[in-house]
Scaffold this active site. Structure first.
Site, PDB file in Angstrom:
ATOM      1  N   GLU A 115       0.820  -1.205   0.000  1.00  0.00           N
ATOM      2  CA  GLU A 115       0.000   0.000   0.000  1.00  0.00           C
ATOM      3  C   GLU A 115       0.858   1.260   0.000  1.00  0.00           C
ATOM      4  OE1 GLU A 115      -3.999  -1.609   2.266  1.00  0.00           O
ATOM      5  OE2 GLU A 115      -2.305  -0.951   3.479  1.00  0.00           O
ATOM      6  N   GLU A 135      -3.278  -9.951   4.127  1.00  0.00           N
ATOM      7  CA  GLU A 135      -4.208  -9.607   5.206  1.00  0.00           C
ATOM      8  C   GLU A 135      -5.370 -10.587   5.307  1.00  0.00           C
ATOM      9  OE1 GLU A 135      -2.334  -5.556   4.259  1.00  0.00           O
ATOM     10  OE2 GLU A 135      -2.752  -7.446   3.241  1.00  0.00           O
TER      11      GLU A 135
END
Length: 264
Positions: A115, A135
């Site tokens: 990210e 995740e």
């Protein structure tokens, strides 16, 4: 600046290095320092381009430091504390950052590290780099990636990464347009600095107008965005239209010389 974040200025280029062994994972303290670093870059009129790189060859960044968060528990430096100005890693939510930022990716780029790279304007990667959003395996949301990734690469490819947590190597990332170039490790930094130098010599007011226009236009229809630009409702576009630099390009062309951009 600190033992984990160092900066180096090369003319109008700022190189920011994250060095936090073993995996360059980011805890709250590091995120806050990164935010202050990029805020200072944003506000320094003498700096035009930033390079984000990390130390070591194995990890570009492993993302959020889960061990530090678990150890801190419910304290202010726990899992849900203050990331600092700019949000996670200092870049994801930094307002009005209208200067180019280049990610120099070398190694595994995981979760929040992925990210962080997505928060940059250009991504250059070494040929042994790889990307993943694991995740899903921990039962948590890769929030920034869920918002950004389907807009950067084909929807089904993005959803594959988000839903399975699989690894994508640098060659595949380049094929989908996720990274600009893939280079041998020994040539990566030279190429990134070459691009940074090219951008640093360019018109900063135009770059600022490009970044704000892209950012503002994202939720708008094409015509609404064009109307805002045409009516000079964006601060950077208005400033550009009234600047000395607006006339420098045509003047330099007519005089058969390289333009000299003053940023005013």
């Amino acid at each position: 600046m600190t033992d984990v974040i160092t900066t180096r200025r090369d003319g109008a280029v700022l190189e920011v290095t994250l060095d936090r062994p073993k995996a360059n994972a980011i805890d709250l303290k590091t995120s806050r320092v990164m935010g202050e670093t990029f805020k200072a870059f944003r506000d320094d009129p003498d700096l035009r381009v930033a390079i984000l790189k990390t130390a070591g060859d194995k990890f570009f960044c492993a993302g959020w430091d889960l061990k530090a968060a678990a150890a801190a528990g419910g304290t202010d430096d726990g899992a849900y504390g203050d990331y600092g100005v700019g949000g996670f890693g200092g870049l994801q939510e930094l307002r009005d950052l209208n200067k180019p930022v280049i990610a120099c990716v070398n190694g595994m780029t995981v979760g929040g590290g992925f990210e962080l790279a997505l928060s940059c304007d250009l991504i250059y990667a070494s040929d042994h780099s790889s990307f993943a959003l694991p995740e899903i395996r921990a039962g948590v949301l890769a929030d920034a990636a869920s918002i950004k990734l389907p807009k950067r690469i084909p929807y089904h490819v993005a959803m594959d990464l988000l839903l399975t947590g699989r690894w994508m190597d640098a060659a595949e990332a380049h094929r989908w347009g996720l990274v600009n170039e893939v280079l041998p490790k020994e040539k990566l930094e030279q190429r990134v600095h070459e691009i940074a130098g090219l951008l640093a010599s360019g018109p900063p007011l135009v770059f600022a107008a490009i970044k704000e226009t892209v950012r503002v236009a994202e939720p708008l229809s094409f015509q609404d965005a064009m109307n805002r630009v045409g009516r000079r409702q964006l601060a950077t576009v208005d400033r550009l239209s009234r600047s000395e630099d607006r006339l420098e390009g045509p003047r330099a062309f007519a005089e058969k010389r390289a333009p000299v951009w003053k940023g005013r």
